[in-house]
Design a protein around this motif. Structure first.
Motif, PDB file in Angstrom:
ATOM      1  N   LEU A 208      34.719  31.717  31.677  1.00  0.00           N
ATOM      2  CA  LEU A 208      35.415  30.216  32.112  1.00  0.00           C
ATOM      3  C   LEU A 208      36.872  30.956  32.660  1.00  0.00           C
ATOM      4  N   GLY A 209      37.276  32.258  32.329  1.00  0.00           N
ATOM      5  CA  GLY A 209      38.325  32.641  32.683  1.00  0.00           C
ATOM      6  C   GLY A 209      38.102  33.152  34.388  1.00  0.00           C
ATOM      7  N   ARG A 210      37.070  32.979  34.860  1.00  0.00           N
ATOM      8  CA  ARG A 210      36.644  33.598  36.185  1.00  0.00           C
ATOM      9  C   ARG A 210      37.125  32.227  36.913  1.00  0.00           C
ATOM     10  N   THR A 211      37.291  30.944  36.121  1.00  0.00           N
ATOM     11  CA  THR A 211      37.302  29.744  37.262  1.00  0.00           C
ATOM     12  C   THR A 211      39.021  29.626  36.928  1.00  0.00           C
ATOM     13  N   THR A 212      39.620  28.509  37.784  1.00  0.00           N
ATOM     14  CA  THR A 212      41.014  28.061  37.545  1.00  0.00           C
ATOM     15  C   THR A 212      41.156  27.114  36.799  1.00  0.00           C
ATOM     16  N   SER A 213      40.058  26.524  35.832  1.00  0.00           N
ATOM     17  CA  SER A 213      40.351  25.261  34.981  1.00  0.00           C
ATOM     18  C   SER A 213      41.385  25.600  33.935  1.00  0.00           C
ATOM     19  N   LEU A 214      41.958  26.790  33.656  1.00  0.00           N
ATOM     20  CA  LEU A 214      42.810  27.227  32.628  1.00  0.00           C
ATOM     21  C   LEU A 214      43.826  28.157  33.117  1.00  0.00           C
ATOM     22  N   PRO A 215      45.137  28.024  32.810  1.00  0.00           N
ATOM     23  CA  PRO A 215      46.097  28.753  33.589  1.00  0.00           C
ATOM     24  C   PRO A 215      45.659  30.093  33.483  1.00  0.00           C
ATOM     25  N   LEU A 216      46.163  31.081  34.087  1.00  0.00           N
ATOM     26  CA  LEU A 216      46.253  32.632  34.295  1.00  0.00           C
ATOM     27  C   LEU A 216      44.696  32.703  34.240  1.00  0.00           C
ATOM     28  N   GLY A 217      44.127  31.918  35.385  1.00  0.00           N
ATOM     29  CA  GLY A 217      42.595  32.252  35.455  1.00  0.00           C
ATOM     30  C   GLY A 217      42.167  32.834  36.584  1.00  0.00           C
ATOM     31  N   GLY A 218      41.120  32.480  37.140  1.00  0.00           N
ATOM     32  CA  GLY A 218      40.628  33.323  38.525  1.00  0.00           C
ATOM     33  C   GLY A 218      40.615  34.609  38.691  1.00  0.00           C
ATOM     34  N   VAL A 219      40.168  35.067  37.500  1.00  0.00           N
ATOM     35  CA  VAL A 219      40.066  36.613  37.419  1.00  0.00           C
ATOM     36  C   VAL A 219      39.094  37.002  36.553  1.00  0.00           C
ATOM     37  N   ALA A 220      38.389  38.179  36.547  1.00  0.00           N
ATOM     38  CA  ALA A 220      37.494  38.444  35.520  1.00  0.00           C
ATOM     39  C   ALA A 220      37.932  39.626  34.639  1.00  0.00           C
ATOM     40  N   MET A 221      37.743  39.683  33.459  1.00  0.00           N
ATOM     41  CA  MET A 221      38.100  40.638  32.679  1.00  0.00           C
ATOM     42  C   MET A 221      37.456  41.973  32.844  1.00  0.00           C
ATOM     43  N   GLN A 222      37.981  42.825  33.621  1.00  0.00           N
ATOM     44  CA  GLN A 222      37.477  43.874  34.155  1.00  0.00           C
ATOM     45  C   GLN A 222      38.437  45.141  34.096  1.00  0.00           C
ATOM     46  N   GLU A 223      37.678  46.482  34.015  1.00  0.00           N
ATOM     47  CA  GLU A 223      38.388  47.538  34.177  1.00  0.00           C
ATOM     48  C   GLU A 223      38.499  48.210  35.393  1.00  0.00           C
ATOM     49  N   PHE A 224      39.536  48.703  36.129  1.00  0.00           N
ATOM     50  CA  PHE A 224      39.423  49.590  37.094  1.00  0.00           C
ATOM     51  C   PHE A 224      39.962  50.957  36.843  1.00  0.00           C
ATOM     52  N   ARG A 225      39.113  52.059  37.401  1.00  0.00           N
ATOM     53  CA  ARG A 225      39.740  53.394  37.235  1.00  0.00           C
ATOM     54  C   ARG A 225      39.691  54.060  38.409  1.00  0.00           C
ATOM     55  N   GLN A 226      40.725  55.102  38.688  1.00  0.00           N
ATOM     56  CA  GLN A 226      40.584  55.908  39.985  1.00  0.00           C
ATOM     57  C   GLN A 226      40.612  57.162  39.824  1.00  0.00           C
ATOM     58  N   TYR A 227      39.983  57.779  40.272  1.00  0.00           N
ATOM     59  CA  TYR A 227      39.699  59.279  40.033  1.00  0.00           C
ATOM     60  C   TYR A 227      39.870  60.138  41.210  1.00  0.00           C
ATOM     61  N   HIS A 228      40.513  61.691  41.200  1.00  0.00           N
ATOM     62  CA  HIS A 228      40.338  62.318  42.393  1.00  0.00           C
ATOM     63  C   HIS A 228      40.148  63.651  41.884  1.00  0.00           C
ATOM     64  N   GLY A 229      39.335  64.259  42.857  1.00  0.00           N
ATOM     65  CA  GLY A 229      39.166  65.784  42.486  1.00  0.00           C
ATOM     66  C   GLY A 229      37.976  66.203  43.341  1.00  0.00           C
ATOM     67  N   SER A 230      37.550  67.429  42.980  1.00  0.00           N
ATOM     68  CA  SER A 230      36.324  68.221  43.598  1.00  0.00           C
ATOM     69  C   SER A 230      35.213  67.775  42.545  1.00  0.00           C
TER      70      SER A 230
END
Length: 959
Positions: free
Chosen positions: A457-479
């Motif tokens: 439901l949060g992926r829709t804009t039916s509710l405030p502060l919506g339109g986003v997925a509950m997800q985690e992003f991580r950025q790594y760097h190296g060899s």
């Protein structure tokens, strides 16, 4: 020289296109992925192998006469150096090679019984390709071949007693008087039963006899726990593990074809012990027995398993007469060619346990690919012990069988194995009921829990502060070597069901696929300067961090940027629909250090949402506990949270040095406070300075410790905090509240949010989240890959405060905040105040925080306090009634649009639907639109009982 065995002769004939399902050699192709190989030593080991095993030098002339050629000292190892190729070029080359070797026919007229090749990659990683013709090397001999090859590689001069000659053994078997009697006995036994042999399964053959042979592989892997569960189950039934798995396959095939009686081809590799050490001989010892499967009088899989096990014992006792000859006799009996096109090959009951020894794995690495072909075989089902679990490998002629049909069959079989391992009682479930339950649970289907539905439901804009997925992003760097990363990721996808989990947003279910889809994207930036590459990565990051998965695939992704000097920047994104934060951290550690990091088994509190009495008890607890909460935290929001339709998110961080964190923990420990209680109390005490009335009610995610597959097992509880001069008392109460809350989890976090919404009449009601990540795995400091950045976003959450440990013992705070809801300046001020408060505690040795002067100075400087007044709070509360009607207006518009009524029609939320013109045929469209809008699952039958919009709103509130 001896003549060919019946099986060898059949395979030789099957090479011609005149044979049914022919035009292929009976051969086995495998790939091993390892690191560090000396090609010269390997070449010498191969030559020694040919010298010791005469059947590797088998030559068959055009008339089918076999002969052993003398040993000739020639190199037999092909080497392909792919180390200079780009990732895309490498992948294309390897796929081309796999396709060629899968369908090749080794030239036995030139004694080409086996073929060996090495593909060399960067950083000393390699792939070892082995293809063997089964006329010379049957599957049981393939294991011996790999074992001896590894042995010779480690020590080329190892003492190796010459194994008995295969053809000497075969001649002795044919001429031995006792075996002649047994062979004649078994021939008569089979002859008497030809009329009783069941027909071949009614497979949906494509009917394209002129089609070129095309082989296809499906595979999956059962985890060690599932293998052990099945072994124990077989033992309890007093049958072998092979018989148990065979019965599960037979039932699955019956369910798909509806055949009540059919035959299966079951290979056996028994070597008559006429010579000492015959087990060390390489050759074609393969035989087959024809198993009849009769479903008419079987009521459970347990009964089917016993029937199959009993029949297998009888078949093995009468296997001295070749199965190939049995099939020839059967064809003569019926006057037409008879096939046994479905083969079931098992290596589950090997005395050695595993398919390959540790020596083979040490020298050549893991066997990550294998496929076989054989004449007159449309489907070869193979099961084997490997890497502690069970490898399920299907080799299919998709020129003969529809790909969709065979894929569905594979999924059904794999799912049934997993279900029986998890629920042994299914073995004694009546087949009628089992068939019904399996039809509902194909691919391990499970309904989504309330939190997952909320995420949708949060992926829709039916509710405030919506339109986003509950997800985690991580950025790594190296060899890190990209090929090694791919290998590890491939193993992880095979090992972890979560990485093969699909979400069906329409049916509101999740299911695990047996297809191993590697969702890895490579972007080659090696031609760019570091500055240009950084710009490209940053531009990609802007979209990547907030992109929503389309759910056509498991919702996770890894994108790798290839940079100069063998460096990588790695983007990782996981949707919380399938994984919680702790599981993601463990998976990332596994990817980069190559070790499995299982979650330790703990006693867990039952959190079933279906336990009615427990749920009612927990609901009463939370109603009383939160009875004084009247509104969401009154922080200096940039706008009313109800007015924020959607927002982008940003992260800000703070690191507390290891020594200071230890000192703060010691101060708290003197007050009998846990580390997490100490940290959360400091966070809340500081944040309360920004609260209009000094009170806060925040969400605290809970991750009950469990043993088993990584998944999302999280929920959350609500915790109150009131600013107090007596911080120790508040912290002690907080610690008690958390421990109590963990005992009342059957009333889920989503239920809590709904409860608070009904009390306050507006939302979001828990826009502040505090997440404890102290126990989450982290990369060691010695790792060449480092985490650079991250971002977590959650629907209806404006501020997510996470704290975790770094590998050096430092405490890290990450705040992910909605840009449209709160100012970056306020987040900076909060983190500075948090650092100031921790300094206070560690310098004074007293667990208390006093920031009045610090905060007063901030109020005089910061513009974001302009929106922070009681007047504005009152105005927002006065708009609550109007905002509560937004959902009703939305529902009313759905009905009006479906019924073709104009927008200015004089209907409201109390108008009876019949007066609007509602008819039963409208309900299907209306239910579909409501389900899409609110990510729920209402049926037309439920809506037919609603008389007006207010009743529909009450119905939706139940979800």
């Amino acid at each position: 020289m001896s003549e060919l065995t019946s099986m060898q002769a059949a395979c030789w004939f099957g090479r011609s296109n005149n044979a049914i399902l022919g035009g292929v050699s009976a051969h086995l192709y495998a790939e091993f992925d390892g690191q560090f190989i000396d090609t010269n030593r390997l070449n010498s080991a191969i030559e020694r192998l040919y010298q010791e095993h005469e059947l590797l030098r088998l030559n068959i002339n055009a008339d089918g006469i076999p002969n052993i050629v003398p040993f000739i000292h020639i190199p037999r190892l092909e080497i392909d150096d792919f180390s200079m190729l780009s990732s895309d070029e490498l992948e294309q080359k390897l796929l081309q090679k796999r396709e060629q070797w899968t369908h090749q026919q080794l030239d036995l007229t030139r004694a080409e019984t086996a073929k060996f090749s090495i593909s060399l990659f960067k950083n000393n990683i390699f792939r070892f390709h082995v293809d063997t013709d089964m006329i010379a090397i049957d599957p049981s001999s393939f294991r011996r071949l790999m074992e001896d090859l590894a042995l010779f590689y480690e020590d080329i001069d190892t003492v190796f007693l010459a194994p008995p000659s295969f053809f000497n053994w075969y001649d002795k078997v044919r001429s031995d008087a006792d075996f002649k009697k047994l062979r004649n006995r078994d021939r008569l036994w089979w002859k008497a039963r030809l009329a009783d042999i069941a027909p071949a399964p009614s497979l949906p053959f494509c009917g394209n006899e002129s089609a070129k042979a095309q082989s296809y592989r499906l595979n999956t892997w059962l985890q060690p726990a599932e293998r052990n569960a099945l072994k124990q189950l077989a033992r309890s039934q007093q049958i072998t593990l092979s018989s148990l798995v065979l019965s599960l396959f037979a039932f699955t095939l019956h369910k798909s074809t509806q055949d009540l009686s059919f035959r299966l081809n079951v290979p056996v590799f028994w070597r008559e012990l006429l010579y000492q050490d015959i087990r060390r001989t390489i050759g074609d010892f393969a035989n087959l027995v024809i198993l009849n499967v009769h479903m008419a009088h079987v009521d459970t899989i347990a009964a089917l398993g016993k029937q199959i096990a009993s029949q297998m014992i009888e078949l093995l006792e009468h296997s001295h007469y070749s199965g190939v000859n049995v099939m020839r006799d059967l064809s003569r009996y019926h006057g037409s060619a008879q096939l046994a096109p479905v083969v079931f090959t098992s290596a589950l009951d090997l005395p050695e346990g595993e398919l390959f020894s540790e020596r083979v794995k040490h020298v050549f690495g893991s066997m990550n690919w294998t496929i076989s072909q054989g004449p007159q075989v449309a489907l070869d089902v193979q099961v084997a012990n490997m890497d502690g679990g069970i490898l399920i490998n299907w080799d299919i002629r998709i020129d003969a069988l529809p790909k969709d049909w065979i894929t569905d069959l594979f999924h059904s079989f794999s799912s049934l194995l997993k279900q029986v391992a998890a629920e042994p009682e299914r073995l004694n479930t009546p087949l009628v009921h089992l068939d019904h339950s399996l039809s509902k649970e194909t691919n391990m289907q499970k309904p989504l829990n309330t939190l997952q539905k909320a995420y949708l439901l949060g992926r829709t804009t039916s509710l405030p502060l919506g339109g986003v997925a509950m997800q985690e992003f991580r950025q790594y760097h190296g060899s890190m070597d990209i090929v090694l990363l791919k290998q590890r990721l491939t193993e992880m996808v095979r090992r972890h069901e979560s990485l093969r989990t699909y979400i069906d947003k329409n049916k509101l279910i999740q299911f695990v696929s047996d297809q191993e889809v590697i969702q890895l994207t490579e972007i080659d930036l090696t031609a760019l300067t570091p500055e240009l590459a950084a710009q490209h990565i940053q531009a990609h990051k802007y979209h990547y961090t907030h992109a929503l998965f389309d759910l056509d695939q498991p919702p996770w992704d890894i994108t790798v940027f290839l940079l100069k000097d063998h460096l990588l920047t790695i983007f990782v994104r996981f949707d919380a629909l399938i994984l919680d934060g702790r599981s993601i951290a463990a998976l990332m550690l596994e990817l980069f250090d190559g070790q499995q990091h299982e979650i330790e088994e703990q006693t867990v509190v039952t959190t079933s949402e279906n336990n009615i009495s427990q749920r009612q008890s927990d609901m009463a607890y939370w109603e009383q506990k939160l009875s004084q909460v009247a509104h969401a935290p009154q922080l200096p929001w940039d706008a009313s949270l109800q007015d924020v339709i959607t927002s982008r998110y940003q992260r800000k961080s703070l690191v507390i040095a290891p020594d200071q964190f230890k000192q703060m923990s010691k101060v708290g420990a003197k007050q009998a406070l846990f580390k997490n209680s100490v940290i959360m109390s400091v966070i809340l005490q500081v944040l309360a300075y920004w609260s209009h009335d000094g009170s806060l009610c925040v969400a605290v995610p809970t991750l009950p410790l469990y043993a088993g597959p990584f998944s999302n097992s999280s929920t959350f509880i609500a915790i109150e905090w009131k600013h107090s001069q007596h911080m120790v008392e508040q912290a002690t109460l907080l610690q008690t509240d958390i421990l109590e809350g963990l005992q009342h989890l059957s009333f889920s976090g989503v239920d809590l949010a709904r409860l608070l919404f009904e009390k306050s009449g507006s939302g979001p009601v828990l826009p502040v989240v505090i997440t404890n990540g102290l126990s989450w795995p982290v990369l060691a400091e010695s790792m060449l890959i480092k985490q650079q950045d991250g971002l977590t976003q959650t629907p209806q959450v404006a501020i997510d405060i996470r704290f975790s440990m770094q590998s050096n013992g430092a405490l890290q705070f990450n705040i992910d905040y909605a840009e449209a809801a709160i100012s970056a300046e306020m987040i900076d001020d909060f983190l500075n105040a948090l650092k100031y408060a921790i300094d206070q505690i560690t310098h004074s040795g007293v667990f208390n925080v006093e920031l009045s002067d610090h905060f007063a100075e901030l109020q005089s400087k910061r513009h974001y306090f302009n929106n922070y007044s009681l007047k504005n709070q009152i105005i927002r509360e006065q708009t609550t009634v109007k905002e509560k009607t937004s959902q009703r207006n939305q529902l009313l518009n759905i009905y009006l649009e479906t019924l073709g009524q104009p927008e200015n029609a004089s209907f409201d939320d109390l108008t009876h639907f019949i007066n609007m013109g509602l008819r039963p045929h409208h309900l299907k469209i209306i239910s579909q639109r409501i389900n899409e809008t609110y990510a729920i699952q209402l049926s037309p039958a439920q809506l037919i009982h609603c008389r007006d919009v207010t009743e529909v709103e009450k119905l939706i509130a139940q979800y």
